[in-house]
Design a protein around this motif. Sequence first.
Motif, PDB file in Angstrom:
ATOM      1  N   ARG A 180     101.478  36.222   1.938  1.00 19.33           N
ATOM      2  CA  ARG A 180     102.160  35.739   0.735  1.00 19.33           C
ATOM      3  C   ARG A 180     102.605  36.956  -0.060  1.00 19.33           C
ATOM      4  O   ARG A 180     101.775  37.763  -0.485  1.00 19.33           O
ATOM      5  CB  ARG A 180     101.213  34.863  -0.073  1.00 19.33           C
ATOM      6  CG  ARG A 180     100.704  33.648   0.715  1.00 19.33           C
ATOM      7  CD  ARG A 180      99.403  33.105   0.157  1.00 19.33           C
ATOM      8  NE  ARG A 180      98.315  34.091   0.257  1.00 19.33           N
ATOM      9  CZ  ARG A 180      97.061  33.855  -0.150  1.00 19.33           C
ATOM     10  NH1 ARG A 180      96.738  32.688  -0.655  1.00 19.33           N
ATOM     11  NH2 ARG A 180      96.137  34.792  -0.047  1.00 19.33           N
ATOM     12  N   ALA A 240     104.022  35.223 -13.171  1.00 16.87           N
ATOM     13  CA  ALA A 240     102.780  35.279 -12.396  1.00 16.87           C
ATOM     14  C   ALA A 240     102.245  33.874 -12.147  1.00 16.87           C
ATOM     15  O   ALA A 240     101.818  33.544 -11.029  1.00 16.87           O
ATOM     16  CB  ALA A 240     101.745  36.130 -13.114  1.00 16.87           C
ATOM     17  N   SER A 241     102.290  33.045 -13.182  1.00 14.29           N
ATOM     18  CA  SER A 241     101.817  31.669 -13.024  1.00 14.29           C
ATOM     19  C   SER A 241     102.668  30.909 -12.018  1.00 14.29           C
ATOM     20  O   SER A 241     102.150  30.207 -11.138  1.00 14.29           O
ATOM     21  CB  SER A 241     101.843  30.963 -14.385  1.00 14.29           C
ATOM     22  OG  SER A 241     101.461  29.608 -14.260  1.00 14.29           O
ATOM     23  N   LEU A 281     101.990  32.171  -8.384  1.00 15.41           N
ATOM     24  CA  LEU A 281     100.714  31.688  -7.847  1.00 15.41           C
ATOM     25  C   LEU A 281     100.783  30.196  -7.530  1.00 15.41           C
ATOM     26  O   LEU A 281     100.193  29.739  -6.540  1.00 15.41           O
ATOM     27  CB  LEU A 281      99.590  31.977  -8.836  1.00 15.41           C
ATOM     28  CG  LEU A 281      99.226  33.456  -8.988  1.00 15.41           C
ATOM     29  CD1 LEU A 281      98.217  33.645 -10.112  1.00 15.41           C
ATOM     30  CD2 LEU A 281      98.672  34.014  -7.682  1.00 15.41           C
ATOM     31  N   ASP A 282     101.495  29.450  -8.352  1.00 13.49           N
ATOM     32  CA  ASP A 282     101.670  28.021  -8.059  1.00 13.49           C
ATOM     33  C   ASP A 282     102.429  27.831  -6.749  1.00 13.49           C
ATOM     34  O   ASP A 282     102.113  26.932  -5.955  1.00 13.49           O
ATOM     35  CB  ASP A 282     102.437  27.334  -9.193  1.00 13.49           C
ATOM     36  CG  ASP A 282     101.582  27.122 -10.436  1.00 13.49           C
ATOM     37  OD1 ASP A 282     100.338  27.254 -10.336  1.00 13.49           O
ATOM     38  OD2 ASP A 282     102.148  26.846 -11.504  1.00 13.49           O
ATOM     39  N   GLY A 342      98.349  32.071  -3.845  1.00 14.14           N
ATOM     40  CA  GLY A 342      97.648  33.351  -3.808  1.00 14.14           C
ATOM     41  C   GLY A 342      98.652  34.442  -3.499  1.00 14.14           C
ATOM     42  O   GLY A 342      99.833  34.181  -3.296  1.00 14.14           O
ATOM     43  N   VAL A 343      98.183  35.682  -3.438  1.00 13.28           N
ATOM     44  CA  VAL A 343      99.073  36.817  -3.169  1.00 13.28           C
ATOM     45  C   VAL A 343      98.349  37.807  -2.260  1.00 13.28           C
ATOM     46  O   VAL A 343      97.193  38.147  -2.499  1.00 13.28           O
ATOM     47  CB  VAL A 343      99.501  37.543  -4.463  1.00 13.28           C
ATOM     48  CG1 VAL A 343     100.390  38.746  -4.137  1.00 13.28           C
ATOM     49  CG2 VAL A 343     100.228  36.610  -5.406  1.00 13.28           C
ATOM     50  N   LEU A 352      98.112  39.659 -11.432  1.00 22.24           N
ATOM     51  CA  LEU A 352      97.893  39.176 -10.065  1.00 22.24           C
ATOM     52  C   LEU A 352      96.677  39.809  -9.391  1.00 22.24           C
ATOM     53  O   LEU A 352      96.333  39.428  -8.270  1.00 22.24           O
ATOM     54  CB  LEU A 352      99.144  39.446  -9.209  1.00 22.24           C
ATOM     55  CG  LEU A 352     100.410  38.690  -9.614  1.00 22.24           C
ATOM     56  CD1 LEU A 352     101.566  39.059  -8.689  1.00 22.24           C
ATOM     57  CD2 LEU A 352     100.181  37.172  -9.585  1.00 22.24           C
ATOM     58  N   ALA A 363      94.020  37.535  -7.886  1.00 24.19           N
ATOM     59  CA  ALA A 363      94.469  36.910  -6.636  1.00 24.19           C
ATOM     60  C   ALA A 363      94.451  37.915  -5.492  1.00 24.19           C
ATOM     61  O   ALA A 363      94.102  37.570  -4.347  1.00 24.19           O
ATOM     62  CB  ALA A 363      95.865  36.332  -6.817  1.00 24.19           C
ATOM     63  N   SER A 417      94.937  43.691   1.209  1.00 24.40           N
ATOM     64  CA  SER A 417      95.977  43.415   0.219  1.00 24.40           C
ATOM     65  C   SER A 417      96.645  44.732  -0.171  1.00 24.40           C
ATOM     66  O   SER A 417      96.036  45.797  -0.127  1.00 24.40           O
ATOM     67  CB  SER A 417      95.380  42.753  -1.017  1.00 24.40           C
ATOM     68  OG  SER A 417      94.783  41.520  -0.681  1.00 24.40           O
TER      69      SER A 417
END
Length: 259
Positions: free
Chosen positions: A17, A74-75, A78-79, A83-84, A127, A130, A138
């Motif tokens: 992601r 950011a919200s 994530l929605d 996740g990231v 983030l 996440a 990551s």
Amino acid sequence: MFRTIADPDPSEFAGKRVVVTGGSRGIGAAIVQRFLDGGATVVATARSATSETPPAASFISGDISSNDGVRAFASGALDALGGVDILINNAGAARAYPEGIDSIPDEEWQDALDLNYLSAVRLTGALLPALREAGAGSVVVNISSGTALSPQGPTAHYGAAKAALANYGKALASELAPAGIRVLTLTPGNVLTPGADAIRQAIADTMGVTLEATTAGVPLGRAGDPRDVAEAVVYLASDRAQWVTGTNLVVDGGELPTF
């Protein structure tokens, strides 16, 4: 001219992601497309989409030069992703002031810091939980600028902000290394994009030279293509670079000084 490379592995980033800021055109759009070609799910943002914006990515329009804008994006990201795993802080822009540093208004210095530096600091912070949840592997890649290594008066505000971004990335890499999260900086040289061309044209007009003359000194014989940068970004974000963190990769055709 950019030489087309072999087709990328469509499974290299499968299940990953990816968030890309400044992803509507130029370098950002090329980065978005390259991750899509590698099988990733991508969310991009910019003030507005363009004809260059890869349609297979999810696009969230917004302005991340403010705290509120960062929180909103950011919200939304994530929605959309849940996740990231990979964050590419590419957003950046500036106006050139050919008359020199003294002609740069105070508000331009603040705008340059907000968009080119603080947007990355704020979004990475938003983030980071996440990224930690995604675990080791990551990656955060911050896109700096050649003006951070070779400062020029007309873009001193932009170069200063991008230099700060590289400094921040080095510090963050040390802090996040124990968690297995890698942080890297990529510094492009003279790349042919609409935004960079506008800055080069303003400087060329002042100097009385052609636009082409501003990139004539690249040792490899050509200005960069956005895809040159995108290929370097996906290398840094991939497991091929799993032992690389805290570094600043200069992608410039040999033009910029290094130190």
